[in-house]
Design a protein around this motif. Structure first.
Motif, PDB file in Angstrom:
ATOM      1  N   SER A   1       2.392   2.650   8.882  1.00 51.04           N
ATOM      2  CA  SER A   1       1.619   1.816   9.806  1.00 51.04           C
ATOM      3  C   SER A   1       0.862   2.655  10.824  1.00 51.04           C
ATOM      4  O   SER A   1      -0.096   2.183  11.434  1.00 51.04           O
ATOM      5  CB  SER A   1       2.546   0.833  10.533  1.00 51.04           C
ATOM      6  N   LYS A   2       1.270   3.913  10.989  1.00 52.80           N
ATOM      7  CA  LYS A   2       0.608   4.841  11.917  1.00 52.80           C
ATOM      8  C   LYS A   2      -0.248   5.870  11.181  1.00 52.80           C
ATOM      9  O   LYS A   2      -0.690   6.855  11.766  1.00 52.80           O
ATOM     10  CB  LYS A   2       1.657   5.541  12.785  1.00 52.80           C
ATOM     11  N   GLY A   3      -0.450   5.651   9.877  1.00 50.74           N
ATOM     12  CA  GLY A   3      -1.276   6.563   9.103  1.00 50.74           C
ATOM     13  C   GLY A   3      -0.577   7.827   8.668  1.00 50.74           C
ATOM     14  O   GLY A   3      -1.219   8.779   8.206  1.00 50.74           O
ATOM     15  N   ILE A   4       0.740   7.869   8.767  1.00 45.93           N
ATOM     16  CA  ILE A   4       1.531   9.055   8.420  1.00 45.93           C
ATOM     17  C   ILE A   4       2.137   8.854   7.034  1.00 45.93           C
ATOM     18  O   ILE A   4       2.628   7.765   6.711  1.00 45.93           O
ATOM     19  CB  ILE A   4       2.639   9.289   9.460  1.00 45.93           C
ATOM     20  N   GLY A   5       2.104   9.901   6.208  1.00 51.40           N
ATOM     21  CA  GLY A   5       2.608   9.808   4.849  1.00 51.40           C
ATOM     22  C   GLY A   5       4.019  10.350   4.714  1.00 51.40           C
ATOM     23  O   GLY A   5       4.461  11.186   5.517  1.00 51.40           O
ATOM     24  N   THR A   6       4.732   9.888   3.689  1.00 51.54           N
ATOM     25  CA  THR A   6       6.109  10.327   3.444  1.00 51.54           C
ATOM     26  C   THR A   6       6.377  10.380   1.944  1.00 51.54           C
ATOM     27  O   THR A   6       5.639   9.825   1.142  1.00 51.54           O
ATOM     28  CB  THR A   6       7.133   9.350   4.060  1.00 51.54           C
TER      29      THR A   6
ATOM     30  N   GLN B   1       7.845  26.400  -7.692  1.00 53.08           N
ATOM     31  CA  GLN B   1       8.061  26.259  -6.264  1.00 53.08           C
ATOM     32  C   GLN B   1       7.199  27.233  -5.485  1.00 53.08           C
ATOM     33  O   GLN B   1       6.617  26.900  -4.442  1.00 53.08           O
ATOM     34  CB  GLN B   1       9.541  26.469  -5.925  1.00 53.08           C
ATOM     35  N   ASP B   2       7.095  28.450  -5.984  1.00 53.40           N
ATOM     36  CA  ASP B   2       6.289  29.468  -5.315  1.00 53.40           C
ATOM     37  C   ASP B   2       4.816  29.096  -5.308  1.00 53.40           C
ATOM     38  O   ASP B   2       4.098  29.355  -4.334  1.00 53.40           O
ATOM     39  CB  ASP B   2       6.496  30.817  -6.008  1.00 53.40           C
ATOM     40  N   GLN B   3       4.349  28.460  -6.368  1.00 55.18           N
ATOM     41  CA  GLN B   3       2.933  28.143  -6.494  1.00 55.18           C
ATOM     42  C   GLN B   3       2.569  26.773  -5.937  1.00 55.18           C
ATOM     43  O   GLN B   3       1.499  26.598  -5.345  1.00 55.18           O
ATOM     44  CB  GLN B   3       2.517  28.223  -7.968  1.00 55.18           C
ATOM     45  N   LEU B   4       3.449  25.781  -6.121  1.00 50.19           N
ATOM     46  CA  LEU B   4       3.086  24.391  -5.844  1.00 50.19           C
ATOM     47  C   LEU B   4       3.961  23.707  -4.798  1.00 50.19           C
ATOM     48  O   LEU B   4       3.662  22.581  -4.402  1.00 50.19           O
ATOM     49  CB  LEU B   4       3.140  23.572  -7.146  1.00 50.19           C
ATOM     50  N   ASP B   5       5.054  24.348  -4.372  1.00 50.06           N
ATOM     51  CA  ASP B   5       6.012  23.715  -3.463  1.00 50.06           C
ATOM     52  C   ASP B   5       6.485  22.377  -4.020  1.00 50.06           C
ATOM     53  O   ASP B   5       6.274  21.310  -3.433  1.00 50.06           O
ATOM     54  CB  ASP B   5       5.422  23.530  -2.066  1.00 50.06           C
ATOM     55  N   ILE B   6       7.134  22.445  -5.175  1.00 43.06           N
ATOM     56  CA  ILE B   6       7.631  21.245  -5.842  1.00 43.06           C
ATOM     57  C   ILE B   6       8.643  20.502  -4.971  1.00 43.06           C
ATOM     58  O   ILE B   6       8.701  19.271  -4.965  1.00 43.06           O
ATOM     59  CB  ILE B   6       8.284  21.610  -7.193  1.00 43.06           C
ATOM     60  N   VAL B   7       9.447  21.241  -4.218  1.00 41.11           N
ATOM     61  CA  VAL B   7      10.528  20.635  -3.444  1.00 41.11           C
ATOM     62  C   VAL B   7       9.995  19.796  -2.289  1.00 41.11           C
ATOM     63  O   VAL B   7      10.441  18.660  -2.067  1.00 41.11           O
ATOM     64  CB  VAL B   7      11.501  21.715  -2.919  1.00 41.11           C
ATOM     65  N   PHE B   8       9.009  20.318  -1.547  1.00 42.03           N
ATOM     66  CA  PHE B   8       8.549  19.647  -0.329  1.00 42.03           C
ATOM     67  C   PHE B   8       7.085  19.221  -0.374  1.00 42.03           C
ATOM     68  O   PHE B   8       6.585  18.649   0.594  1.00 42.03           O
ATOM     69  CB  PHE B   8       8.792  20.542   0.886  1.00 42.03           C
ATOM     70  N   ARG B   9       6.393  19.508  -1.460  1.00 40.10           N
ATOM     71  CA  ARG B   9       5.033  19.008  -1.685  1.00 40.10           C
ATOM     72  C   ARG B   9       4.058  19.341  -0.561  1.00 40.10           C
ATOM     73  O   ARG B   9       3.089  18.611  -0.325  1.00 40.10           O
ATOM     74  CB  ARG B   9       5.048  17.492  -1.896  1.00 40.10           C
TER      75      ARG B   9
ATOM     76  N   CYS C   1      16.521  12.547   2.430  1.00 45.89           N
ATOM     77  CA  CYS C   1      15.577  13.519   2.972  1.00 45.89           C
ATOM     78  C   CYS C   1      14.169  12.960   2.804  1.00 45.89           C
ATOM     79  O   CYS C   1      13.803  12.516   1.716  1.00 45.89           O
ATOM     80  CB  CYS C   1      15.696  14.854   2.250  1.00 45.89           C
ATOM     81  N   LEU C   2      13.394  13.010   3.859  1.00 46.76           N
ATOM     82  CA  LEU C   2      12.070  12.408   3.859  1.00 46.76           C
ATOM     83  C   LEU C   2      11.040  13.449   4.282  1.00 46.76           C
ATOM     84  O   LEU C   2      10.997  13.867   5.438  1.00 46.76           O
ATOM     85  CB  LEU C   2      12.039  11.211   4.824  1.00 46.76           C
ATOM     86  N   GLY C   3      10.208  13.914   3.309  1.00 43.65           N
ATOM     87  CA  GLY C   3       9.067  14.742   3.664  1.00 43.65           C
ATOM     88  C   GLY C   3       8.065  13.901   4.424  1.00 43.65           C
ATOM     89  O   GLY C   3       7.848  12.724   4.094  1.00 43.65           O
ATOM     90  N   ILE C   4       7.438  14.481   5.461  1.00 49.42           N
ATOM     91  CA  ILE C   4       6.587  13.662   6.319  1.00 49.42           C
ATOM     92  C   ILE C   4       5.466  14.496   6.921  1.00 49.42           C
ATOM     93  O   ILE C   4       5.653  15.672   7.246  1.00 49.42           O
ATOM     94  CB  ILE C   4       7.442  12.993   7.428  1.00 49.42           C
TER      95      ILE C   4
ATOM     96  N   TYR D   1       0.810  -1.224   0.000  1.00 47.74           N
ATOM     97  CA  TYR D   1       0.000   0.000   0.000  1.00 47.74           C
ATOM     98  C   TYR D   1       0.844   1.275   0.000  1.00 47.74           C
ATOM     99  O   TYR D   1       0.335   2.356  -0.267  1.00 47.74           O
ATOM    100  CB  TYR D   1      -0.927  -0.010   1.217  1.00 47.74           C
ATOM    101  N   ARG D   2       2.137   1.149   0.277  1.00 47.42           N
ATOM    102  CA  ARG D   2       2.977   2.344   0.382  1.00 47.42           C
ATOM    103  C   ARG D   2       2.934   3.166  -0.901  1.00 47.42           C
ATOM    104  O   ARG D   2       3.082   2.649  -1.998  1.00 47.42           O
ATOM    105  CB  ARG D   2       4.427   1.949   0.665  1.00 47.42           C
ATOM    106  N   ARG D   3       2.754   4.479  -0.733  1.00 40.45           N
ATOM    107  CA  ARG D   3       2.759   5.436  -1.839  1.00 40.45           C
ATOM    108  C   ARG D   3       3.592   6.640  -1.432  1.00 40.45           C
ATOM    109  O   ARG D   3       3.692   6.963  -0.250  1.00 40.45           O
ATOM    110  CB  ARG D   3       1.347   5.941  -2.155  1.00 40.45           C
ATOM    111  N   SER D   4       4.177   7.312  -2.404  1.00 38.72           N
ATOM    112  CA  SER D   4       4.815   8.602  -2.148  1.00 38.72           C
ATOM    113  C   SER D   4       3.716   9.651  -2.065  1.00 38.72           C
ATOM    114  O   SER D   4       3.032   9.914  -3.056  1.00 38.72           O
ATOM    115  CB  SER D   4       5.800   8.953  -3.261  1.00 38.72           C
ATOM    116  N   ILE D   5       3.539  10.233  -0.887  1.00 44.16           N
ATOM    117  CA  ILE D   5       2.460  11.200  -0.671  1.00 44.16           C
ATOM    118  C   ILE D   5       2.938  12.586  -1.087  1.00 44.16           C
ATOM    119  O   ILE D   5       3.985  13.058  -0.634  1.00 44.16           O
ATOM    120  CB  ILE D   5       2.016  11.201   0.804  1.00 44.16           C
TER     121      ILE D   5
END
Length: 253
Positions: free
Chosen positions: A192-197, A149-157, A228-231, A81-85
């Motif tokens: 497993s804790k419902g947190i996305g990365t 980046q200014d509009q969509l935050d491409i770097v950190f989503r 680096c892991l966005g979370i 089920y893992r997805r890049s959020i």
């Protein structure tokens, strides 16, 4: 012709379009979704998010890739089920939650048991500054990046945090392998804790080239950023796993 097909069951809701990282999907006549085969990376986000299962991938239907998403304590389900959020709720996670996730990685394998990894957790204020720096520094390669980046935050989503894993200069020979193992285990634990990365590759790539970025996140110039892991908490939920072509295995006696 790519092995991705939108069936007649499409209701034109646009969820797959919004989640397509390569912008290869589009809605025409307010209903059907169409695919641009030149850009499609077959990541499967559209397949996994479609609320009515109207997309097929590698000749697999949505019914063939169902998982029990209410049972995210099962390791098989977590991996499937893992997805890049790439869309997050803006509210930050509690510091204790982040500390517990990082602390759990002490059980991850480490080359020669050196355990050289160091961790930073960037807040949104820091991420906004660093994201703008990355966009400016990479604009020669990607001219539209500062505006995007200014509009969509491409770097950190839009993630509320970013965990940076780095090593000091005397541990660069084992740090990268350790970091990849650690990040993989950390993101599965988070799910497993419902947190996305998602893996924030732009910060890793440009951060290792830029003394200014390292200075902003309090690293020494000869430190090496290994991952680096966005979370954060996802702003959406995927409906199913994604179809994949099985790997071939050769057995030798």
């Amino acid at each position: 012709m790519i092995p991705l097909r939108v069936t007649s069951g499409c209701i034109g809701c646009g969820q797959c379009v919004m989640q397509c990282p390569t912008r290869c999907l589009m809605i025409r006549n307010g209903k059907r979704v169409y695919v641009s085969s030149e850009n499609c990376s077959l990541c499967g986000h559209c397949f996994a998010i479609c609320p009515v299962g109207a997309i097929e991938i590698f000749n697999m239907t949505a019914d063939q890739c169902q998982v029990d998403i209410k049972n995210l304590q099962n390791i098989d389900t977590i991996i499937k089920y893992r997805r890049s959020i790439r869309k997050y709720n803006p509210e930050p996670l509690q510091r204790e939650v982040l500390e517990q996730l990082v602390d759990f990685t002490k059980y991850a394998p480490s080359a020669c048991n050196f355990r050289p990894l160091r961790f930073l957790c960037l807040s949104r204020h820091c991420m906004d500054e660093v994201g703008a720096m990355i966009a400016r520094e990479m604009s020669g390669q990607f001219p539209k990046l500062p505006q995007q980046q200014d509009q969509l935050d491409i770097v950190f989503r839009g993630a509320p945090h970013c965990i940076v894993i780095y090593v000091e200069s005397n541990h660069t020979h084992t740090g990268m392998d350790d970091a990849i193992i650690t990040m993989t285990q950390l993101e599965l634990l988070a799910q497993s804790k419902g947190i996305g990365t998602f893996w924030a590759g732009m910060l890793k790539t440009q951060g290792n080239l830029s003394a200014q970025i390292k200075q902003r996140i309090n690293l020494q110039e000869d430190d090496m950023i290994c991952g680096c892991l966005g979370i954060g908490m996802p702003a959406l939920k995927y409906k199913r796993s994604v179809g994949r072509i099985p790997y071939h295995v050769d057995f030798l006696e």
